[in-house]
Scaffold this motif. Sequence first.
Motif, PDB file in Angstrom:
ATOM      1  N   ASN A 239      -0.024   5.593   7.830  1.00 49.87           N
ATOM      2  CA  ASN A 239      -1.278   5.958   8.484  1.00 49.87           C
ATOM      3  C   ASN A 239      -2.198   6.750   7.556  1.00 49.87           C
ATOM      4  OD1 ASN A 239      -1.323   5.140  11.494  1.00 49.87           O
ATOM      5  ND2 ASN A 239       0.770   5.852  11.169  1.00 49.87           N
ATOM      6  N   LEU A 240      -1.619   7.549   6.689  1.00 47.51           N
ATOM      7  CA  LEU A 240      -2.434   8.282   5.728  1.00 47.51           C
ATOM      8  C   LEU A 240      -3.105   7.315   4.755  1.00 47.51           C
ATOM      9  CD1 LEU A 240      -3.471  10.864   4.450  1.00 47.51           C
ATOM     10  CD2 LEU A 240      -1.284  11.070   3.218  1.00 47.51           C
ATOM     11  N   LEU A 241      -2.392   6.296   4.345  1.00 39.87           N
ATOM     12  CA  LEU A 241      -2.974   5.279   3.471  1.00 39.87           C
ATOM     13  C   LEU A 241      -4.194   4.636   4.127  1.00 39.87           C
ATOM     14  CD1 LEU A 241      -2.887   3.462   0.934  1.00 39.87           C
ATOM     15  CD2 LEU A 241      -1.300   1.968   2.195  1.00 39.87           C
ATOM     16  N   ASP A 242      -4.047   4.268   5.384  1.00 35.97           N
ATOM     17  CA  ASP A 242      -5.161   3.658   6.115  1.00 35.97           C
ATOM     18  C   ASP A 242      -6.330   4.638   6.247  1.00 35.97           C
ATOM     19  OD1 ASP A 242      -6.079   1.317   7.815  1.00 35.97           O
ATOM     20  OD2 ASP A 242      -6.276   2.962   9.243  1.00 35.97           O
ATOM     21  N   SER A 243      -6.027   5.886   6.528  1.00 38.28           N
ATOM     22  CA  SER A 243      -7.081   6.889   6.690  1.00 38.28           C
ATOM     23  C   SER A 243      -7.847   7.108   5.392  1.00 38.28           C
ATOM     24  CB  SER A 243      -6.483   8.215   7.171  1.00 38.28           C
ATOM     25  OG  SER A 243      -5.883   8.074   8.439  1.00 38.28           O
ATOM     26  N   LEU A 244      -7.146   7.120   4.276  1.00 43.63           N
ATOM     27  CA  LEU A 244      -7.811   7.298   2.983  1.00 43.63           C
ATOM     28  C   LEU A 244      -8.787   6.172   2.694  1.00 43.63           C
ATOM     29  CD1 LEU A 244      -4.751   8.502   0.884  1.00 43.63           C
ATOM     30  CD2 LEU A 244      -6.901   9.761   1.102  1.00 43.63           C
ATOM     31  N   LEU A 245      -8.358   4.951   2.963  1.00 52.18           N
ATOM     32  CA  LEU A 245      -9.229   3.805   2.714  1.00 52.18           C
ATOM     33  C   LEU A 245     -10.425   3.811   3.654  1.00 52.18           C
ATOM     34  CD1 LEU A 245      -6.541   0.997   2.197  1.00 52.18           C
ATOM     35  CD2 LEU A 245      -7.650   2.430   0.470  1.00 52.18           C
ATOM     36  N   GLN A 246     -10.169   4.175   4.914  1.00 53.56           N
ATOM     37  CA  GLN A 246     -11.253   4.220   5.887  1.00 53.56           C
ATOM     38  C   GLN A 246     -12.283   5.287   5.515  1.00 53.56           C
ATOM     39  OE1 GLN A 246     -11.829   2.503   8.775  1.00 53.56           O
ATOM     40  NE2 GLN A 246      -9.975   1.255   8.935  1.00 53.56           N
ATOM     41  N   ARG A 247     -11.817   6.401   5.036  1.00 52.13           N
ATOM     42  CA  ARG A 247     -12.720   7.533   4.815  1.00 52.13           C
ATOM     43  C   ARG A 247     -13.506   7.409   3.526  1.00 52.13           C
ATOM     44  NH1 ARG A 247     -12.056  13.877   6.033  1.00 52.13           N
ATOM     45  NH2 ARG A 247     -12.518  12.942   8.047  1.00 52.13           N
ATOM     46  N   HIS A 248     -12.906   6.873   2.485  1.00 53.24           N
ATOM     47  CA  HIS A 248     -13.529   6.944   1.169  1.00 53.24           C
ATOM     48  C   HIS A 248     -14.024   5.618   0.613  1.00 53.24           C
ATOM     49  CE1 HIS A 248     -12.546  11.139   0.901  1.00 53.24           C
ATOM     50  NE2 HIS A 248     -11.267  10.882   1.132  1.00 53.24           N
ATOM     51  N   GLY A 305       5.195  -2.631   4.511  1.00 51.99           N
ATOM     52  CA  GLY A 305       3.895  -3.172   4.841  1.00 51.99           C
ATOM     53  C   GLY A 305       3.170  -2.227   5.778  1.00 51.99           C
ATOM     54  N   ARG A 306       1.872  -2.142   5.594  1.00 56.41           N
ATOM     55  CA  ARG A 306       1.092  -1.267   6.459  1.00 56.41           C
ATOM     56  C   ARG A 306       1.091  -1.771   7.892  1.00 56.41           C
ATOM     57  NH1 ARG A 306      -1.858  -0.492  10.498  1.00 56.41           N
ATOM     58  NH2 ARG A 306      -3.483   1.085  10.453  1.00 56.41           N
ATOM     59  N   HIS A 307       0.915  -3.089   8.098  1.00 61.59           N
ATOM     60  CA  HIS A 307       0.846  -3.648   9.454  1.00 61.59           C
ATOM     61  C   HIS A 307       2.199  -3.608  10.183  1.00 61.59           C
ATOM     62  CE1 HIS A 307      -3.209  -4.577   8.540  1.00 61.59           C
ATOM     63  NE2 HIS A 307      -2.943  -5.585   7.726  1.00 61.59           N
ATOM     64  N   PRO A 308       3.290  -4.021   9.559  1.00 55.86           N
ATOM     65  CA  PRO A 308       4.574  -3.897  10.263  1.00 55.86           C
ATOM     66  C   PRO A 308       5.006  -2.458  10.494  1.00 55.86           C
ATOM     67  CG  PRO A 308       4.895  -4.725   8.038  1.00 55.86           C
ATOM     68  CD  PRO A 308       3.434  -4.776   8.302  1.00 55.86           C
ATOM     69  N   SER A 309       4.540  -1.521   9.645  1.00 54.72           N
ATOM     70  CA  SER A 309       4.845  -0.112   9.900  1.00 54.72           C
ATOM     71  C   SER A 309       4.192   0.353  11.188  1.00 54.72           C
ATOM     72  CB  SER A 309       4.370   0.765   8.734  1.00 54.72           C
ATOM     73  OG  SER A 309       5.182   0.578   7.592  1.00 54.72           O
ATOM     74  N   ALA A 310       3.038  -0.260  11.509  1.00 54.48           N
ATOM     75  CA  ALA A 310       2.331   0.112  12.739  1.00 54.48           C
ATOM     76  C   ALA A 310       2.739  -0.747  13.925  1.00 54.48           C
ATOM     77  CB  ALA A 310       0.822  -0.004  12.527  1.00 54.48           C
ATOM     78  N   HIS A 311       3.004  -2.029  13.695  1.00 53.35           N
ATOM     79  CA  HIS A 311       3.195  -2.962  14.808  1.00 53.35           C
ATOM     80  C   HIS A 311       4.576  -3.608  14.843  1.00 53.35           C
ATOM     81  CE1 HIS A 311      -1.088  -2.464  15.105  1.00 53.35           C
ATOM     82  NE2 HIS A 311      -1.295  -3.045  13.941  1.00 53.35           N
TER      83      HIS A 311
END
Length: 343
Positions: A239-248, A305-311
């Motif tokens: 989730n931190l990875l996703d937040s970094l990309l979203q923010r910057h 994977g980012r998606h399987p980590s979430a879903h």
Amino acid sequence: MNEEWGPQEEEPEEHEDEAAEGENIPWIDMPDLSDFYSASLPSVHESLVNPLTSYYEQYNDLSRILTEAIRTWPVPRVVIPDLGLTAAMESIHSQFADLTRFNDAIRQALQPYTAAAFQAARWQNLFSSITEAARSIYPENLRELAPSLDELEPLLVDEGIPLMWVPGPGTARDLLAAPDAAARRRLIGQRWKGVTNDCEGILDEIRHPALKDARGFALDVVSALRDGHTSAAQALAANLLDSLLQRHFSKALRIKLTKNDFKEKGIRFELDAYKFKVACTFAPVWYAHARYYPADGDPIPRTFGRHPSAHGVSRLQYSRINTIYALMLVTTVVKFFDTELPR
């Protein structure tokens, strides 16, 4: 009731909007992506070195010729014959004239070589400068190794192994030397403590004020992992990875760097399409964004994977080794922004 475990008065949690009023969040906002595009490292290297190669080879050829010429040149010897004084003097004069001519011949013969040697010193300095400039594009952990893009591509693009800034040079060297993907994955699993320390060391260097919270959360991942809370650590890292990309990143750039259509269309991440640092940092991020649709019956992947980590929360996806991959990814992305965000 034990006071230590009894009800505690907690500080009220701060709730913030996406951007608090007056907050200035640095963005790398480049809709046309122009600043991230660059010629490939091999192309840049060839454009600098190739025009000089012929001169450098010529110098080496001339050096070999000169060495052989000096070794085989028939140097006249001064021999005083057993004659009268006048005849002896004439003979000496004649032989000294031969020596003078020989010296002139040597000087003339050596002139292009001495000039070449002088130029070679200049070329050598230039080659050293080019080599140093080429090495400077690498982070510290890869600087002595200076791997080519061909060496890096399988690890970055095909296996999603972060290599920018972490892991340390010893592990990076062994990963590049490992025979296959399975051996590399085992190596990361076996050295997870050392890799975790490497990540912590890089995170401790982060100084950009806009990354203060991200750095803190990344260090929380380190702590959770060390304490054995691997599932919590992996979830936070993803989730931190996703937040970094979203923010910057702007939306266009974020989509460009994370859209992974390899399974459906066979489209790979093109390292040559971006600047070296961008390509090597975000190729593993692209790999971690491989499409995963549980509604379509996609199997849960074993690799991070980012998606399987979430879903696709499961024992197959959540593991210590995947947490290490996630931590390495977050560390490299935070470090990237630390070097690139305006101050």
